[in-house]
Design a protein around this motif. Structure first.
Motif, mmCIF file in Angstrom:
data_model
loop_
_atom_site.group_PDB
_atom_site.id
_atom_site.type_symbol
_atom_site.label_atom_id
_atom_site.label_comp_id
_atom_site.label_asym_id
_atom_site.label_seq_id
_atom_site.Cartn_x
_atom_site.Cartn_y
_atom_site.Cartn_z
ATOM 1 N N TYR A 18 31.699 -9.916 -12.162
ATOM 2 C CA TYR A 18 32.258 -11.258 -11.971
ATOM 3 C C TYR A 18 30.785 -12.154 -11.875
ATOM 4 O O TYR A 18 31.296 -13.376 -12.628
ATOM 5 C CB TYR A 18 32.788 -11.305 -10.659
ATOM 6 N N GLY A 19 29.905 -12.171 -11.352
ATOM 7 C CA GLY A 19 28.723 -12.859 -11.529
ATOM 8 C C GLY A 19 28.819 -14.517 -10.824
ATOM 9 O O GLY A 19 29.984 -14.591 -9.983
ATOM 10 N N ARG A 20 27.993 -15.472 -11.226
ATOM 11 C CA ARG A 20 28.154 -16.679 -10.467
ATOM 12 C C ARG A 20 29.285 -17.463 -10.999
ATOM 13 O O ARG A 20 29.680 -18.283 -10.195
ATOM 14 C CB ARG A 20 26.943 -17.414 -10.686
ATOM 15 N N ALA A 21 29.666 -17.467 -12.441
ATOM 16 C CA ALA A 21 30.583 -18.110 -12.795
ATOM 17 C C ALA A 21 31.966 -17.806 -12.252
ATOM 18 O O ALA A 21 32.721 -18.750 -11.747
ATOM 19 C CB ALA A 21 30.767 -17.956 -14.359
ATOM 20 N N TRP A 22 32.106 -16.551 -12.097
ATOM 21 C CA TRP A 22 33.451 -16.226 -11.163
ATOM 22 C C TRP A 22 33.508 -16.839 -9.959
ATOM 23 O O TRP A 22 34.621 -17.116 -9.392
ATOM 24 C CB TRP A 22 33.325 -14.666 -11.269
ATOM 25 N N LYS A 23 32.152 -16.783 -9.143
ATOM 26 C CA LYS A 23 32.215 -17.432 -7.588
ATOM 27 C C LYS A 23 32.606 -18.687 -7.782
ATOM 28 O O LYS A 23 33.388 -19.268 -6.829
ATOM 29 C CB LYS A 23 30.865 -17.021 -7.115
ATOM 30 N N ARG A 24 32.282 -19.334 -8.719
ATOM 31 C CA ARG A 24 32.298 -20.922 -8.908
ATOM 32 C C ARG A 24 33.846 -21.224 -9.061
ATOM 33 O O ARG A 24 34.492 -21.907 -8.289
ATOM 34 C CB ARG A 24 31.668 -21.523 -9.922
ATOM 35 N N ILE A 25 34.544 -20.487 -9.979
ATOM 36 C CA ILE A 25 35.858 -20.458 -10.104
ATOM 37 C C ILE A 25 36.866 -20.001 -8.891
ATOM 38 O O ILE A 25 37.532 -20.656 -8.591
ATOM 39 C CB ILE A 25 36.206 -19.600 -11.554
#
Ligand SMILES: [Zn+2]
Ligand SMILES: [Zn+2]
Length: 86
Positions: A18-25
């Protein structure tokens, strides 16, 4: 663009798919939907614990908000159970 990024993430580390982009979303989605959407339908107010992908990423789903759902842990487990995951 989203799709492209997803592919990039996936190739790299299964545990960190998932990574950071997912965390932001996810953070943004939770901010907009702070309650479990499933419980809400039944008139219960339960804080969101997990953000669920309606169509799993592995099956071509996206991180688009239209593919996400705020759920509490028990609703989330139930949905996956019904899907036959685990
Ligand atoms: Zn729930
Ligand atoms: Zn899920």
């Amino acid at each position: 663009m989203e799709q492209h990024y997803e592919k990039f993430q996936r190739g790299y580390s299964p545990g960190k798919r998932y990574g950071r982009a997912w965390k932001r979303i996810r953070d943004r989605y939770v901010h907009k939907h702070p309650l479990c959407e499933q419980c809400l339908k039944e008139g219960r107010y339960v804080a969101v614990e997990e953000v669920h992908h309606i169509v799993p990423l592995a099956e071509g789903g996206s991180n688009d908000e239209s593919n996400l759902m705020s759920l509490c842990r028990s609703c989330h487990e139930k949905i996956h159970h019904e899907r036959g995951d685990r």
